[in-house]
Design a protein around this motif. Structure first.
Motif, PDB file in Angstrom:
ATOM      1  N   THR A   1       0.814  -1.139  -0.021  1.00 53.60           N
ATOM      2  CA  THR A   1      -0.009  -0.043  -0.035  1.00 53.60           C
ATOM      3  C   THR A   1       0.753   1.249  -0.121  1.00 53.60           C
ATOM      4  O   THR A   1       0.611   2.244  -0.584  1.00 53.60           O
ATOM      5  CB  THR A   1      -0.753  -0.144   1.430  1.00 53.60           C
ATOM      6  OG1 THR A   1      -1.695  -1.186   1.199  1.00 53.60           O
ATOM      7  CG2 THR A   1      -1.861   1.110   1.328  1.00 53.60           C
ATOM      8  N   LEU A   2       2.103   1.232   0.787  1.00 50.76           N
ATOM      9  CA  LEU A   2       2.853   2.438   0.948  1.00 50.76           C
ATOM     10  C   LEU A   2       3.402   2.847  -0.447  1.00 50.76           C
ATOM     11  O   LEU A   2       3.666   3.842  -0.963  1.00 50.76           O
ATOM     12  CB  LEU A   2       3.891   2.328   1.823  1.00 50.76           C
ATOM     13  CG  LEU A   2       4.864   3.344   1.945  1.00 50.76           C
ATOM     14  CD1 LEU A   2       4.253   4.734   2.439  1.00 50.76           C
ATOM     15  CD2 LEU A   2       6.005   2.931   3.150  1.00 50.76           C
ATOM     16  N   GLN A   3       3.940   1.501  -1.179  1.00 47.64           N
ATOM     17  CA  GLN A   3       4.548   1.747  -2.526  1.00 47.64           C
ATOM     18  C   GLN A   3       3.662   2.420  -3.476  1.00 47.64           C
ATOM     19  O   GLN A   3       3.979   3.275  -4.235  1.00 47.64           O
ATOM     20  CB  GLN A   3       5.133   0.433  -2.771  1.00 47.64           C
ATOM     21  CG  GLN A   3       6.372   0.036  -2.112  1.00 47.64           C
ATOM     22  CD  GLN A   3       6.719  -1.574  -2.474  1.00 47.64           C
ATOM     23  OE1 GLN A   3       5.907  -2.348  -2.903  1.00 47.64           O
ATOM     24  NE2 GLN A   3       7.898  -1.765  -2.400  1.00 47.64           N
ATOM     25  N   ALA A   4       2.460   1.798  -3.280  1.00 43.95           N
ATOM     26  CA  ALA A   4       1.335   2.005  -4.646  1.00 43.95           C
ATOM     27  C   ALA A   4       0.879   3.363  -4.234  1.00 43.95           C
ATOM     28  O   ALA A   4       0.988   4.351  -5.081  1.00 43.95           O
ATOM     29  CB  ALA A   4       0.201   0.934  -4.622  1.00 43.95           C
ATOM     30  N   VAL A   5       0.586   3.817  -3.081  1.00 46.35           N
ATOM     31  CA  VAL A   5      -0.163   4.990  -2.893  1.00 46.35           C
ATOM     32  C   VAL A   5       0.960   5.977  -2.861  1.00 46.35           C
ATOM     33  O   VAL A   5       0.800   7.285  -3.326  1.00 46.35           O
ATOM     34  CB  VAL A   5      -0.940   5.201  -1.576  1.00 46.35           C
ATOM     35  CG1 VAL A   5      -1.781   6.368  -1.391  1.00 46.35           C
ATOM     36  CG2 VAL A   5      -2.354   3.968  -1.805  1.00 46.35           C
ATOM     37  N   GLY A   6       1.968   5.790  -2.191  1.00 42.60           N
ATOM     38  CA  GLY A   6       3.193   6.824  -2.053  1.00 42.60           C
ATOM     39  C   GLY A   6       3.747   7.080  -3.351  1.00 42.60           C
ATOM     40  O   GLY A   6       3.938   8.174  -3.591  1.00 42.60           O
ATOM     41  N   GLY A   7       4.121   6.203  -4.218  1.00 43.02           N
ATOM     42  CA  GLY A   7       4.595   6.181  -5.475  1.00 43.02           C
ATOM     43  C   GLY A   7       3.460   7.073  -6.357  1.00 43.02           C
ATOM     44  O   GLY A   7       3.987   8.159  -7.174  1.00 43.02           O
ATOM     45  N   GLY A   8       2.173   6.873  -6.530  1.00 40.27           N
ATOM     46  CA  GLY A   8       1.174   7.579  -7.145  1.00 40.27           C
ATOM     47  C   GLY A   8       1.143   8.730  -6.611  1.00 40.27           C
ATOM     48  O   GLY A   8       1.212   9.922  -7.426  1.00 40.27           O
ATOM     49  N   ALA A   9       1.080   8.971  -5.300  1.00 35.17           N
ATOM     50  CA  ALA A   9       1.050  10.483  -4.878  1.00 35.17           C
ATOM     51  C   ALA A   9       2.313  11.307  -5.310  1.00 35.17           C
ATOM     52  O   ALA A   9       2.304  12.559  -5.536  1.00 35.17           O
ATOM     53  CB  ALA A   9       1.227  10.588  -3.405  1.00 35.17           C
ATOM     54  N   VAL A  10       3.449  10.570  -5.084  1.00 32.80           N
ATOM     55  CA  VAL A  10       4.860  11.414  -5.792  1.00 32.80           C
ATOM     56  C   VAL A  10       4.719  11.829  -7.142  1.00 32.80           C
ATOM     57  O   VAL A  10       5.059  12.926  -7.413  1.00 32.80           O
ATOM     58  CB  VAL A  10       5.944  10.745  -5.379  1.00 32.80           C
ATOM     59  CG1 VAL A  10       7.172  11.203  -6.213  1.00 32.80           C
ATOM     60  CG2 VAL A  10       6.187  10.426  -3.918  1.00 32.80           C
ATOM     61  N   LEU A  11       4.224  10.764  -7.911  1.00 31.73           N
ATOM     62  CA  LEU A  11       4.105  11.247  -9.410  1.00 31.73           C
ATOM     63  C   LEU A  11       2.857  12.167  -9.643  1.00 31.73           C
ATOM     64  O   LEU A  11       3.027  13.005 -10.292  1.00 31.73           O
ATOM     65  CB  LEU A  11       3.637   9.878 -10.094  1.00 31.73           C
ATOM     66  CG  LEU A  11       3.593  10.072 -11.635  1.00 31.73           C
ATOM     67  CD1 LEU A  11       4.720  10.453 -12.211  1.00 31.73           C
ATOM     68  CD2 LEU A  11       3.171   8.496 -12.123  1.00 31.73           C
ATOM     69  N   ALA A  12       1.937  12.221  -9.007  1.00 38.08           N
ATOM     70  CA  ALA A  12       0.979  13.077  -8.885  1.00 38.08           C
ATOM     71  C   ALA A  12       1.472  14.449  -8.726  1.00 38.08           C
ATOM     72  O   ALA A  12       1.115  15.549  -9.205  1.00 38.08           O
ATOM     73  CB  ALA A  12      -0.576  12.854  -8.255  1.00 38.08           C
ATOM     74  N   LEU A  13       1.992  14.603  -7.654  1.00 33.78           N
ATOM     75  CA  LEU A  13       2.669  15.886  -6.950  1.00 33.78           C
ATOM     76  C   LEU A  13       3.698  16.382  -8.231  1.00 33.78           C
ATOM     77  O   LEU A  13       3.636  17.464  -8.660  1.00 33.78           O
ATOM     78  CB  LEU A  13       3.337  15.792  -5.865  1.00 33.78           C
ATOM     79  CG  LEU A  13       3.931  16.862  -5.201  1.00 33.78           C
ATOM     80  CD1 LEU A  13       2.782  17.859  -4.988  1.00 33.78           C
ATOM     81  CD2 LEU A  13       4.913  16.962  -3.958  1.00 33.78           C
ATOM     82  N   VAL A  14       4.558  15.507  -8.813  1.00 25.85           N
ATOM     83  CA  VAL A  14       5.358  15.980  -9.745  1.00 25.85           C
ATOM     84  C   VAL A  14       4.670  16.619 -11.066  1.00 25.85           C
ATOM     85  O   VAL A  14       4.908  17.449 -11.612  1.00 25.85           O
ATOM     86  CB  VAL A  14       6.224  14.840  -9.936  1.00 25.85           C
ATOM     87  CG1 VAL A  14       7.132  15.275 -11.270  1.00 25.85           C
ATOM     88  CG2 VAL A  14       7.261  14.497  -9.064  1.00 25.85           C
ATOM     89  N   LEU A  15       3.482  15.865 -11.400  1.00 28.10           N
ATOM     90  CA  LEU A  15       2.606  16.181 -12.633  1.00 28.10           C
ATOM     91  C   LEU A  15       2.014  17.562 -12.191  1.00 28.10           C
ATOM     92  O   LEU A  15       2.281  18.599 -12.939  1.00 28.10           O
ATOM     93  CB  LEU A  15       1.439  15.240 -12.771  1.00 28.10           C
ATOM     94  CG  LEU A  15       2.046  13.851 -13.542  1.00 28.10           C
ATOM     95  CD1 LEU A  15       0.975  12.944 -13.379  1.00 28.10           C
ATOM     96  CD2 LEU A  15       2.474  14.120 -14.905  1.00 28.10           C
ATOM     97  N   VAL A  16       1.505  17.889 -11.107  1.00 28.47           N
ATOM     98  CA  VAL A  16       0.862  19.129 -10.784  1.00 28.47           C
ATOM     99  C   VAL A  16       1.957  20.471 -10.841  1.00 28.47           C
ATOM    100  O   VAL A  16       1.755  21.269 -11.376  1.00 28.47           O
ATOM    101  CB  VAL A  16       0.222  19.103  -9.545  1.00 28.47           C
ATOM    102  CG1 VAL A  16      -0.244  20.373  -8.970  1.00 28.47           C
ATOM    103  CG2 VAL A  16      -1.001  18.244  -9.548  1.00 28.47           C
ATOM    104  N   LEU A  17       3.149  19.912 -10.073  1.00 26.92           N
ATOM    105  CA  LEU A  17       4.246  20.931 -10.191  1.00 26.92           C
ATOM    106  C   LEU A  17       4.851  21.309 -11.589  1.00 26.92           C
ATOM    107  O   LEU A  17       5.357  22.369 -11.873  1.00 26.92           O
ATOM    108  CB  LEU A  17       5.559  20.538  -9.270  1.00 26.92           C
ATOM    109  CG  LEU A  17       5.131  20.645  -7.546  1.00 26.92           C
ATOM    110  CD1 LEU A  17       6.098  19.851  -6.990  1.00 26.92           C
ATOM    111  CD2 LEU A  17       4.653  21.928  -7.153  1.00 26.92           C
ATOM    112  N   SER A  18       4.789  20.232 -12.430  1.00 23.83           N
ATOM    113  CA  SER A  18       5.299  20.427 -13.711  1.00 23.83           C
ATOM    114  C   SER A  18       4.573  21.070 -14.371  1.00 23.83           C
ATOM    115  O   SER A  18       4.710  21.835 -15.436  1.00 23.83           O
ATOM    116  CB  SER A  18       5.411  19.161 -14.249  1.00 23.83           C
ATOM    117  OG  SER A  18       6.469  18.345 -13.682  1.00 23.83           O
ATOM    118  N   SER A  19       2.931  21.351 -14.289  1.00 28.45           N
ATOM    119  CA  SER A  19       2.273  22.150 -14.799  1.00 28.45           C
ATOM    120  C   SER A  19       2.674  23.485 -14.903  1.00 28.45           C
ATOM    121  O   SER A  19       2.158  24.328 -15.750  1.00 28.45           O
ATOM    122  CB  SER A  19       0.835  21.912 -14.418  1.00 28.45           C
ATOM    123  OG  SER A  19       0.463  22.421 -13.226  1.00 28.45           O
ATOM    124  N   GLY A  20       3.386  23.894 -13.600  1.00 29.19           N
ATOM    125  CA  GLY A  20       3.952  25.511 -13.828  1.00 29.19           C
ATOM    126  C   GLY A  20       5.027  25.528 -14.417  1.00 29.19           C
ATOM    127  O   GLY A  20       5.334  26.684 -14.532  1.00 29.19           O
TER     128      GLY A  20
END
Length: 110
Positions: A35-54
């Motif tokens: 659960t930590l790998q899946a949700v943590g990895g997804g959260a990190v990737l999602a955060l990078v995507l949002v920050l990259s939109s800037g």
């Protein structure tokens, strides 16, 4: 007036981040990841995507966004459905860049 290419590309990245978050919740049950790998990895990737939109519109921003499309498709290693989702968003990314560029050219011609 805002740059349509930038707005459309950033919008694709933000919506892609939302899908990645929900996909990570599915990945915790459908993959061999904890659960930590899946949700943590997804959260990190999602955060990078949002920050990259800037970063879109800055030097290298579109290349970085393109690289992230490859990363999202690569998550299909753990959840095979993400290959299709990643390819869908890659198509949206390409469309945003191509159509946005065309709109920019047409505005400049006016």
């Amino acid at each position: 007036m805002r740059d349509p290419k930038r707005v459309m590309a950033a919008t694709v990245l933000v919506f892609e981040a939302l899908v990645v978050v929900f996909a990570s919740l599915v990945a915790k049950d459908l993959s061999g990841l904890s659960t930590l790998q899946a949700v943590g990895g997804g959260a990190v990737l999602a955060l990078v995507l949002v920050l990259s939109s800037g970063l879109v519109g800055r030097p290298g921003g579109y290349w970085w966004g393109s690289l992230l499309q490859v990363v999202v498709v690569a998550t299909g290693i753990w959840v095979p459905t993400m290959v299709g989702v990643g390819l869908l968003f890659t198509g949206l990314w390409v469309a945003a860049v191509v159509i946005g560029t065309r709109i920019d050219r047409e505005r400049a011609a006016l």
